[in-house]
Design a protein around this motif. Structure first.
Motif, PDB file in Angstrom:
ATOM      1  N   TRP A  70       0.851  -1.335  -0.082  1.00 61.61           N
ATOM      2  CA  TRP A  70       0.137  -0.009  -0.020  1.00 61.61           C
ATOM      3  C   TRP A  70       0.838   1.417  -0.007  1.00 61.61           C
ATOM      4  N   THR A  97       0.464  13.549   6.211  1.00 60.01           N
ATOM      5  CA  THR A  97       0.699  13.155   4.899  1.00 60.01           C
ATOM      6  C   THR A  97      -0.724  12.470   4.227  1.00 60.01           C
ATOM      7  N   GLY A  98      -1.484  11.619   5.283  1.00 59.99           N
ATOM      8  CA  GLY A  98      -2.688  10.859   5.058  1.00 59.99           C
ATOM      9  C   GLY A  98      -2.389   9.712   4.253  1.00 59.99           C
ATOM     10  N   THR A  99      -1.039   9.213   3.915  1.00 57.97           N
ATOM     11  CA  THR A  99      -0.486   8.034   3.151  1.00 57.97           C
ATOM     12  C   THR A  99       0.231   7.093   3.794  1.00 57.97           C
ATOM     13  N   HIS A 100       0.065   5.714   3.357  1.00 56.30           N
ATOM     14  CA  HIS A 100       1.045   5.008   3.677  1.00 56.30           C
ATOM     15  C   HIS A 100       2.469   5.235   3.334  1.00 56.30           C
ATOM     16  N   ARG A 138       2.629   4.762  -0.612  1.00 58.78           N
ATOM     17  CA  ARG A 138       1.858   5.941  -1.465  1.00 58.78           C
ATOM     18  C   ARG A 138       0.320   5.944  -1.368  1.00 58.78           C
ATOM     19  N   GLU A 139      -0.312   4.816  -0.985  1.00 54.22           N
ATOM     20  CA  GLU A 139      -1.767   4.856  -1.149  1.00 54.22           C
ATOM     21  C   GLU A 139      -2.392   5.725   0.064  1.00 54.22           C
ATOM     22  N   PRO A 140      -3.525   6.319  -0.112  1.00 51.43           N
ATOM     23  CA  PRO A 140      -3.932   7.032   1.066  1.00 51.43           C
ATOM     24  C   PRO A 140      -4.350   5.985   1.980  1.00 51.43           C
ATOM     25  N   LEU A 141      -4.435   6.608   3.172  1.00 51.55           N
ATOM     26  CA  LEU A 141      -4.765   5.990   4.464  1.00 51.55           C
ATOM     27  C   LEU A 141      -6.373   5.756   4.279  1.00 51.55           C
ATOM     28  N   ARG A 192      -7.498   6.886   9.619  1.00 50.50           N
ATOM     29  CA  ARG A 192      -7.334   8.054  10.052  1.00 50.50           C
ATOM     30  C   ARG A 192      -7.742   8.557  11.647  1.00 50.50           C
TER      31      ARG A 192
END
Length: 265
Positions: A197, A247-250, A199-202, A207
């Motif tokens: 995952w 960042t909200g990303t992995h 770069r993918e959004p969490l 969150r």
């Protein structure tokens, strides 16, 4: 027993430990035991501090406490990804005691080797591997929401050793992670097989969990972790949570540190 957390914690903390044998593949002393209290018994693993091998990047005698700290963070997420774990006295002195989880032999595989042309549906790529006679294959992990939660937890813990053998699918449908002695370093040391995952959004769930962790680290969770981690490690933990929220990303693999544990399984 792992799913009944209050009962498991009481049993681990106050029960009588009986050593039955040693897990010979473990890098530190890991003893297979039973723990019994008031007629209730369960299998557990006991890792005495005196059996820990010195590491160049972690203070001596701290691995058992890091395992307990990892459990506390896992419990605070509400995901129950680490079996109940306590720090207690045992036959060989203070150490970590954790409920034993027997892997379900009927569970679907979590890791696989597939054609290097690309992952099959339901799988995510980790790394291309070279096999015997020059053959190549793609190491993949299941696109499983339970593993995705564990990937988030590992990023929070800064887990330096998420091997395939540390993933236990249980008969109750949960996936548990074990062996968290090399966690909470102040430097980025995330090594894992769960990079699918990156770069993918969490997820929205992740969150919300990170928001809750941030609040608890400033209060009761931080107090429970303080006996096991240094002030600098607690600060770094809070910074990692803040970074993931920002960042909200992995996270992505580091270019300064090996991203895959060795051996991977």
């Amino acid at each position: 027993m792992a799913a009944d957390v209050p009962a498991a914690l009481e049993l681990l903390a106050a029960g009588e430990l009986t050593v039955l044998g040693q897990l010979t593949e473990a890098s530190n002393a890991a003893l297979y035991c039973t723990v019994e209290l008031a007629g209730v018994s369960a299998a557990c693993v006991y890792k005495p501090v005196r059996g820990e091998r010195p590491l160049w990047d972690f203070p001596d005698g701290t691995l058992a406490g890091r395992e307990v700290a990892a459990y506390e963070v896992s419990a605070a997420t509400g995901w129950a990804l680490i079996p109940p774990t306590v720090l207690r006295e045992g036959p060989f002195g203070p150490g970590m005691a954790q409920i034993w989880v027997e892997p379900d032999p009927q569970a679907a595989p979590l890791l696989a080797l597939q054609s290097p042309r690309g992952p099959e549906p339901g799988w995510l790529p980790v790394v291309e591997a070279e096999l015997e006679q020059g053959r190549r294959a793609l190491l993949v992990h299941a696109d499983d929401e339970r593993l995705r939660r564990l990937a988030v937890l590992d990023a929070v813990l800064n887990n330096a050793d998420r091997k395939g053998g540390h993933l236990l699918p249980a008969a109750d449908g949960r996936i548990y992670g074990i062996d968290h002695g090399v966690t909470f370093n102040t430097e980025g040391k995330l090594r894992t097989l769960l990079w699918g995952w990156a770069r993918e959004p969490l997820t929205e769930e992740a969150r919300r969990v990170l928001d809750r962790l941030a609040e608890q680290l400033a209060g009761p969770l931080g107090e429970r972790l303080a006996p096991h981690l240094t002030e600098a490690e607690l600060t770094a933990l809070s910074d990692r949570v803040a970074g993931l929220r920002r960042t909200g990303t992995h996270p992505v693999p580091s270019e300064e540190w090996p991203a895959i544990p060795w051996p991977p399984v």
